[in-house]
Design an enzyme around this catalytic site. Structure first.
Site, PDB file in Angstrom:
ATOM      1  CB  CYS A  44      27.491 113.820 158.240  1.00  0.00           C
ATOM      2  SG  CYS A  44      27.894 112.105 157.917  1.00  0.00           S
ATOM      3  CD  GLU A  64      23.027 110.260 152.741  1.00  0.00           C
ATOM      4  OE1 GLU A  64      22.692 110.755 153.835  1.00  0.00           O
ATOM      5  OE2 GLU A  64      22.613 109.157 152.353  1.00  0.00           O
TER       6      GLU A  64
HETATM    7  P1  NAD Z   1      29.612 122.131 151.169  1.00  0.00           P
HETATM    8  O1  NAD Z   1      28.140 122.044 150.969  1.00  0.00           O
HETATM    9  O2  NAD Z   1      30.231 123.448 151.335  1.00  0.00           O
HETATM   10  O3  NAD Z   1      30.385 121.454 149.931  1.00  0.00           O
HETATM   11  C1  NAD Z   1      30.140 120.122 149.525  1.00  0.00           C
HETATM   12  C2  NAD Z   1      30.499 119.992 148.058  1.00  0.00           C
HETATM   13  O4  NAD Z   1      29.589 120.792 147.282  1.00  0.00           O
HETATM   14  C3  NAD Z   1      31.902 120.452 147.682  1.00  0.00           C
HETATM   15  O5  NAD Z   1      32.432 119.553 146.725  1.00  0.00           O
HETATM   16  C4  NAD Z   1      31.640 121.819 147.049  1.00  0.00           C
HETATM   17  O6  NAD Z   1      32.634 122.198 146.113  1.00  0.00           O
HETATM   18  C5  NAD Z   1      30.315 121.569 146.342  1.00  0.00           C
HETATM   19  N1  NAD Z   1      29.534 122.776 146.039  1.00  0.00           N
HETATM   20  C6  NAD Z   1      29.649 124.018 146.550  1.00  0.00           C
HETATM   21  N2  NAD Z   1      28.715 124.852 146.014  1.00  0.00           N
HETATM   22  C7  NAD Z   1      27.982 124.094 145.154  1.00  0.00           C
HETATM   23  C8  NAD Z   1      26.841 124.342 144.334  1.00  0.00           C
HETATM   24  N3  NAD Z   1      26.272 125.547 144.276  1.00  0.00           N
HETATM   25  N4  NAD Z   1      26.329 123.308 143.633  1.00  0.00           N
HETATM   26  C9  NAD Z   1      26.856 122.059 143.712  1.00  0.00           C
HETATM   27  N5  NAD Z   1      27.949 121.772 144.458  1.00  0.00           N
HETATM   28  C10 NAD Z   1      28.495 122.769 145.175  1.00  0.00           C
HETATM   29  O7  NAD Z   1      29.927 121.166 152.406  1.00  0.00           O
HETATM   30  P2  NAD Z   1      31.328 120.911 153.133  1.00  0.00           P
HETATM   31  O8  NAD Z   1      31.664 122.126 153.936  1.00  0.00           O
HETATM   32  O9  NAD Z   1      32.306 120.394 152.134  1.00  0.00           O
HETATM   33  O10 NAD Z   1      30.958 119.706 154.106  1.00  0.00           O
HETATM   34  C11 NAD Z   1      30.439 119.890 155.392  1.00  0.00           C
HETATM   35  C12 NAD Z   1      28.949 119.599 155.429  1.00  0.00           C
HETATM   36  O11 NAD Z   1      28.690 118.317 154.861  1.00  0.00           O
HETATM   37  C13 NAD Z   1      28.394 119.528 156.837  1.00  0.00           C
HETATM   38  O12 NAD Z   1      27.158 120.201 156.909  1.00  0.00           O
HETATM   39  C14 NAD Z   1      28.165 118.044 157.074  1.00  0.00           C
HETATM   40  O13 NAD Z   1      27.199 117.726 158.038  1.00  0.00           O
HETATM   41  C15 NAD Z   1      27.797 117.587 155.706  1.00  0.00           C
HETATM   42  N6  NAD Z   1      28.047 116.145 155.549  1.00  0.00           N
HETATM   43  C16 NAD Z   1      26.977 115.302 155.494  1.00  0.00           C
HETATM   44  C17 NAD Z   1      27.170 113.928 155.401  1.00  0.00           C
HETATM   45  C18 NAD Z   1      25.996 112.973 155.346  1.00  0.00           C
HETATM   46  O14 NAD Z   1      26.189 111.805 155.016  1.00  0.00           O
HETATM   47  N7  NAD Z   1      24.791 113.402 155.646  1.00  0.00           N
HETATM   48  C19 NAD Z   1      28.472 113.417 155.336  1.00  0.00           C
HETATM   49  C20 NAD Z   1      29.552 114.314 155.401  1.00  0.00           C
HETATM   50  C21 NAD Z   1      29.316 115.681 155.496  1.00  0.00           C
END
Ligand code: NAD
Length: 469
Positions: free
Chosen positions: A278, A244
């Site tokens: 999101c 997502e």
């Molecule tokens: P992010 O991608 O920076 O981090 C998300 C998670 O991934 C965190 O737990 C982080 O520690 C982890 N992470 C970081 N690097 C990683 C790697 N290399 N491998 C695996 N995991 C890793 O996102 P964010 O800044 O926490 O959230 C904001 C983003 O999330 C926005 O783009 C938003 O649109 C999206 N979002 C999408 C939905 C949806 O349902 N589509 C819902 C909420 C947020």
């Protein structure tokens, strides 16, 4: 200040290192979070695999009963968890879309999901044979969550996974881990040992999870950029994935709307949780015949919404959750102005000592503008005029993202026709961002793979086994 613990196999799991979690409203520390190592992750995966053997074997109805007990416990602990959410995430506790609302959602999703069934389907039953389609759990599911709705998103991942018979290891965002850790501690007061574990630390843990052959599925919510990394490293062991990812939702307002009537809906569609959602509306296209009136009504409504510390009376919106995101929003607004954007309300900040960013509305003529083309994930909305419906659809679809979209009109038929042409997973008419536990939710294009919620979301936590007899 509290120091939180991880849960592994129903035992508290202490790490030698911790890190501080910061309150974005006050910039003061909220609590100390365990910083697990990749070795700790290996230990947890081994325990989770062991727990899978017994959890997957118990009758489905027993798992439903456990999940109903979790819903009761979450309800009982709602205020405690909402308070932690407000302290670490910033959303106001008493606001209509604040942290108590998040807890209400978490309880509702848990209860609804528990009511779903996974019946055996008979595909054929005749003189030529009998074929049954069974749903089997996948194994150990890793849940990786972002910082915007820390409890609700973890619930979306964990509950359907364990209902289907999987065990789960949840890794919350390092920005907002504490509410998730406490929630999993509460779940472990109910569940058998090792069914749901928590692990917190830096982003490197997420990378180690994606790489680990002992994880069978990842359900990841976060940015598109990180989602691509998860997909790439998961390929080595061919993990099942639900991704997502980021959105850049467009709203299209037709010329027959009453600007004052739609202003509150447009506002909350865009600014729920300060735009850090999101499926928030991130680009607003308005028919030129009512463009000025919609801008004026939205500006007037925006001025009536109070922003402040999440525990302050009347606060409806809090700060941006972290400095990294604050800088992204600030820079996009600055770039938008340089490219011709006209600020109607708010605007960029130069101050370095706050995470409160004013509600910002920018009138934009050009779809190539930085604030239109990039996901801001914060309280700044570009408003773009259009002349024809065909043009509006083309502009809305001119994005690599495809999570949600909305059409605003009194002509339901015209709106529904536009909805069919929008390239996104969900379209709302005369509202934006409403989600429900019974309606599958997911993105197309770069916004993700697969869906969550409802029957389809539950099935995504299973594999198919056909039995011929
Ligand atoms: P992010 O991608 O920076 O981090 C998300 C998670 O991934 C965190 O737990 C982080 O520690 C982890 N992470 C970081 N690097 C990683 C790697 N290399 N491998 C695996 N995991 C890793 O996102 P964010 O800044 O926490 O959230 C904001 C983003 O999330 C926005 O783009 C938003 O649109 C999206 N979002 C999408 C939905 C949806 O349902 N589509 C819902 C909420 C947020």
């Amino acid at each position: 200040m509290t120091t939180y613990s991880l849960m592994s196999g129903s035992k508290k799991f202490n790490t030698t290192e911790t890190f501080s979690v910061i309150n974005p409203s006050t910039l003061a520390p909220v609590g100390e979070c365990p910083k697990a190592t990749v070795d700790d992750l290996h230990t947890m995966i081994a325990e989770s695999r062991k727990a899978f053997e017994s959890w997957s074997a118990i009758p489905y109805a027993e798992r439903q009963a456990y999940i109903n007990q979790i819903a009761d416990a979450l309800e009982k602990h709602s205020e405690e968890l909402a308070s932690i959410i407000t302290q670490e995430q910033g959303k106001p506790i008493g606001a209509s879309l604040g942290s108590m609302f998040e807890m209400g959602g978490a309880v509702a999703w848990t209860r609804y999901t528990a009511s779903l069934e996974l019946p055996v389907k008979v595909l054929q039953d005749d003189e030529n044979g009998h074929i049954e389609l069974h749903r089997r759990p996948i194994g150990v599911v890793a849940s990786i969550t972002p910082w915007n709705w820390p409890v609700m998103i973890a619930i979306w991942h964990i509950i359907p996974a364990i209902l289907a018979g999987n065990t789960v290891i949840c890794k919350p965002s390092p920005y907002t881990p504490l509410s998730t850790l406490r929630m999993i501690e509460i779940m472990n007061g109910i569940l058998p040992q090792g069914v749901v574990s928590s692990i917190s630390g830096g982003d490197e843990l997420g990378a180690a999870i994606s790489d680990h052959p002992g994880i069978d599925k990842i359900v990841f919510t976060g940015s598109t950029e990180t989602g691509k990394k998860v997909m790439s490293s998961s390929a080595k062991s061919l993990k099942n994935l639900t991704l997502e990812l980021g959105g850049n939702d467009a709203g299209i307002v037709l010329g027959d709307c009453n600007p004052d009537e739609i202003a509150p809906g447009l506002f909350w569609g865009a600014f729920i949780n300060n735009g850090q959602t999101c499926a928030a509306m991130k680009r607003l296209y308005v028919h030129r015949s009512i463009y000025k009136e919609v801008c004026d009504s939205l500006t007037a409504f925006s001025k009536s919404v109070k922003m402040g510390d999440g525990f302050a009376d009347g606060a409806e919106l809090g700060p941006i959750q972290n400095k990294m995101q604050f800088n992204i929003v600030n820079q996009l607004v600055k770039s938008s102005i340089e490219q011709g954007g006209n600020v109607l309300l708010g605007g960029p900040l130069d101050s370095e000592d706050t995470l409160f960013f004013p509600i910002t509305l920018v009138a934009v003529e050009n779809n190539d503008n930085a604030l239109v083309q990039n996901e801001q994930f914060g309280p700044a909305l570009p408003i773009i005029p259009f002349d024809t419906v065909e043009e509006a659809i083309k502009l809305a679809n001119d994005s690599s993202a495809g999570l949600g979209g909305s059409v605003w009109s009194n002509d339901k038929e015209a709106a529904a026709k536009i909805a069919e042409q929008m390239e996104c997973g969900t379209v709302w008419l005369n509202k934006h961002g409403a989600i429900q536990p019974n309606a599958p939710f997911g993105g197309v294009k770069s916004s993700g793979l697969g869906v969550e919620f409802g029957e389809e979301g539950l099935l995504a936590n299973t594999t198919i086994q056909c039995i011929f007899s």
